[in-house]
Design a protein around this motif. Structure first.
Motif: not given
Lengths: 507, 336
Positions: B193-195, B222, B199, B206-210, B202-203, B165, B144
């Protein structure tokens, strides 16, 4: 997905998993029936027992304890007018009256059947609802996640059981404790006093064990220790009769749905669901004047609702990683220990753990019902255990649990500290559940907000500008503001006679 | 009858006599502790824990073959403080061979660079035994993202520093190190942008946040369908993901190899003969076919084993990279 569901069912029906569900369900029933041990405390004490188990086995066991404990609380409520868990207070209002009128057997029978039906209906909703929610949740970004967490915190004030102000103060305390540890974005250490044990924050399981068990031990220790030498009255046949059950069918179904929905909402637990279920039953009843004087509908409505919370409350916990109440927070702790991080990815990454777990809940509900029908006489005996024995056993289990989690001596001190805090707060009539929610949700809120700020900067937008980009974010913001305004109104109103004072401890 | 019995006795006796010769241990004089604690700085169920549990049964047998003495290796999980608790405990353990552990790279040098770690200086405190697990980093462009290729995104990050990002597990993770390595090699400037874990990273990817996600092999597997493009930070393609080009192939940049390394080490001071036995036992284990197939079954990303000095070199290389990128961590505000 269907394939995963069937496979999950097969794993759940493996002999050792059936045995674990049975053990958990019966143990949960016993702990729940024991006055002074709530479902939360029961799970917090049993989590360390699962360290050596496989993730599937651990979840099956803890889930079964949850189901059993919510049911078990009603036994002592009906027989002795002493709720085993806060969730049983609503059941007790009519249940004990029935027992006094010599209809104790009927009350207990209705209790078992309503709990069973409520539990099963909610698990069906969980089985089909959770994967769908998980798919939608994949679209959730940090901005939305932040607002979901803030919404969850705001409901504590709006629908918590004590005064909104006390709920919010307790939640704030939890947030403050949640600040301890490394900063989620930069890794900088805060309030850790060079103690490596604090680098990753106050561990949830340790905090939970301390808050709930040590405070409970101290409260039990206030008594003389041997006072629970009550007589369990003998009850007749447990079978309420087909006609009575047929009359109750609508009440049970309605309450099951209410319970499931209340379970979904963060901040509300089984105790609140039971009261809402009972109030609705009274509204629909042809004989509302009998409520409080031994109405079978009252028992059925309260029990179906509180057991239905189990399935409902697991949906936000498993799909978003947001526990709505203290019991699911305890379960969340259990999941994290096994390397399972609840969230939308969990259904993709670990369907082989989740589906067996969900199916095992059907079994757990069945097992407590069967055990209760055939062995109630013996189960009821646990209420005779003197508190002088309960207290030291709980304290011992709590210490072992706190230590074995990370093999760190310092954790025992954290646990005692949290326990003292919990005791003082309970004495002052503050609820404990918002503290745990604060400890879990605070870092989540901070982490997501920090990310949003960085993302906004990278996109050259203001923070508000970034929030207003997506409709989902705007909806969640509005929902939160509405809840906050509602709780302010609720707080400024005088307590109505209809609201019943609940104990500070929640389920 | 008599002859048969006689034959059998002869056969039996000869077997008994030959057996010790056939299975003669190489190091009969080395004393091996009866129990060996293996410290893992992460929780049970994690990837380091899985590695220890898969490796140790074969390793115990290998030690027995080498010395003729049986030992049992037990995993001790000491999670906390991003691994520091476990590694500190390993560095302070009795150096008599009764304790070894898993050290994770680049986490060990990064944590040491970030704060006063209890195991400082790590290169002197840990003696390399062996390593066969490197989980390479994979850089992926989200489907995205407004950029069409990784090269385009890197270009945008050069033109307009901080506008692109990168989401990953972090901070101070192997993914974070890999991002700085790419920055250094290309002159681009990303926003990190750290998570809290692979998991959630990865979310968000996939959501297109970064725009860009950096992860390891299985993160890519995955989220494959959400990636426009991907490249592996190795000199050669990685067998499990043959279709993914190397960074050099795709972007034409030479940056070396990056990933998450999990190797076995002993506290320095462990008697030399024991270190020798342990190293050889690891070499035998890593080359054992049953072990390899079991490891693959558990999604453990095994590579060509490096034992002893070869692992020491890898450790030194990791320290050098950390020092090289230190200024970028400081500029980013992640290390003071």
């Amino acid at each position: 997905m269907l394939e995963q569901i069937i496979e999950g069912a097969l794993v759940a029906f493996e002999l050792r998993h059936i045995l674990l569900a049975f053990a958990g369900s019966v143990l949960g029933t016993l702990l729940g029936a024991l006055p002074g041990v709530s479902a939360t405390l029961g799970i917090a004490l049993l989590v360390p027992l699962t360290f050596a188990m496989s993730p599937v086995a651990a979840l099956i066991f803890l889930g079964a304890v949850y189901c059993g404990a919510i049911y078990g609380g009603s036994i002592s409520g009906i027989l002795l007018n002493v709720p085993g868990t806060p969730a049983a207070v609503a059941t007790m209002l009519d249940g004990y009256q029935m027992a006094k009128q010599g209809k104790g057997g009927t009350a207990l029978g209705i209790d078992i059947i309503s709990s069973f039906v409520g539990g099963q209906i909610s698990v069906i909703v969980l089985l089909f609802g959770a994967p769908i929610v998980a798919i939608f949740a994949l679209e959730i970004r940090s901005a939305e996640f932040f607002w979901i967490v803030i919404f969850a915190m705001s409901t504590v004030g709006a629908i918590g059981s004590t005064s909104p102000l006390k709920g919010i103060i307790a939640a704030t305390l939890g947030l403050a404790i949640g600040v301890i540890g490394s900063h989620p974005m930069t890794g900088a250490l805060r309030f850790t006093f060079n103690q490596p044990a604090l680098y990753e924050g106050v561990p949830v399981v340790t905090a939970l064990v301390g808050l709930f068990s040590i405070s409970q031990v101290l409260i039990l220790a206030e008594g003389k220790g041997m006072e629970s030498q009550m007589n369990v009255p003998s009850v007749g046949s447990l079978w309420p009769g087909r006609r009575l059950l047929w009359q109750l069918k609508n009440t049970i179904l309605r309450s099951s749905l209410i319970g499931t929905i209340v379970g979904l909402i963060p901040g509300a637990g089984a105790d609140i669901a039971a009261f809402i279920g009972r109030n609705e039953a009274r509204r629909y009843s042809k004989t509302p004047e009998l409520f409080g004087k031994g109405a079978p509908e009252g028992v059925a409505a309260a029990e179906a609702a509180n057991n239905a919370v189990v399935g409902g409350s697991l949906i936000p916990m498993l799909t978003l990683g947001i526990p709505g109440n203290a019991v699911t927070a305890a379960l969340l702790g259990g999941l994290l220990i096994h390397g399972l991080i609840p969230g939308p990815m969990l259904f993709q990454e670990a369907p082989d753990v989740l589906y067996p777990f969900i199916f095992s809940l059907f079994l757990a509900n069945l097992f407590f019902a069967v055990t209760a029908f055939f062995g109630l006489k013996y189960v009821a005996k646990v209420v005779l255990v003197p508190q002088g024995i309960v207290a030291p056993v709980v304290a011992g289990l709590a210490i072992i649990g706190a230590y074995s989690f990370r093999n760190m001596g310092f954790d025992i001190w954290i646990m005692f500290g949290m326990g003292m805090l919990g005791y003082v707060l309970r004495k002052a009539d503050y609820p404990l559940a918002p503290i745990i929610l604060g400890i879990i949700l605070g870092p989540l809120a901070e982490e997501n907000l920090d990310r949003v700020m960085t993302l906004a900067k990278a996109a050259n937008l203001s923070l508000m500008g970034y929030f207003l980009q997506r409709w989902l974010t705007i909806t969640l913001m509005s929902l939160t503001i509405f809840t906050l305004v509602y709780s302010l109104i609720r707080g400024s109103r005088k307590p109505q006679s209809a609201t019943v004072q609940l104990p500070a401890e929640e389920d | 009858m008599k002859t048969i019995t006689g034959w059998l006795v002869t056969l039996f006796l000869s077997l008994v006599l030959i057996y010790p010769v056939l299975a003669a241990p190489k190091y009969p004089d080395v004393e091996v502790p009866g129990t060996i604690r293996v410290i893992v700085a992460y929780n049970a169920g994690g990837s380091s824990d899985a590695l220890a549990r898969v490796t140790l049964p074969t390793w115990e047998k290998a030690i027995e073959d080498l010395t003729g003495k049986s030992t049992s290796a037990i995993v001790v999980n000491l999670p906390g403080a991003g691994g520091e608790v476990g590694w500190t405990s390993l560095s302070h353990a009795q150096a008599d061979g009764s304790t070894i552990g898993i050290i994770n790279l680049p986490a060990v040098p990064i944590v040491q660079a970030a704060r006063d770690a209890g195991y400082e200086p790590w290169l002197e405190k840990f003696t390399a035994l062996g390593v066969n697990v490197i989980d390479p980093n994979v850089i992926r462009l989200g489907s995205r993202s407004k950029y069409n290729t990784l090269a385009e995104a890197i270009d945008a990050a050069k033109q307009n520093p901080g506008s692109v990002t990168v989401g990953a597990d972090g901070p101070l993770s192997d993914d974070h190190v890999a991002m700085y390595a790419i920055e250094k090699a290309t002159g681009a400037k990303f926003t990190f942008i750290p998570y809290s874990g692979g998991s959630p990273a990865n979310r968000s990817f996939m959501s297109g946040e970064v725009d860009i996600g950096i992860g390891n092999v299985f993160d890519h597997v995955k989220t494959k369908t959400s990636a426009k493009e991907a490249a592996v930070l190795l000199n050669d393609r990685y067998p499990l993901i043959e279709d993914v080009p190397t960074v050099k192939e795709l972007l034409g940049i030479e940056i070396g190899e990056f990933g998450s390394t999990r190797g076995f080490a002993a506290p320095t001071g462990t008697p030399e003969p024991l270190v020798q036995v342990y190293r050889e036992a690891f070499a035998a284990t890593f080359n054992d076919e049953d072990f390899q197939s079991e490891a693959k079954k558990r999604n453990i990303t095994i590579v060509k084993p490096r034992v002893g000095d070869e692992f020491t070199k890898l450790m030194e290389e990791n320290e050098r990279i950390t020092q090289d990128l230190l200024q970028l961590f400081i500029d980013g505000g992640f290390i003071k």
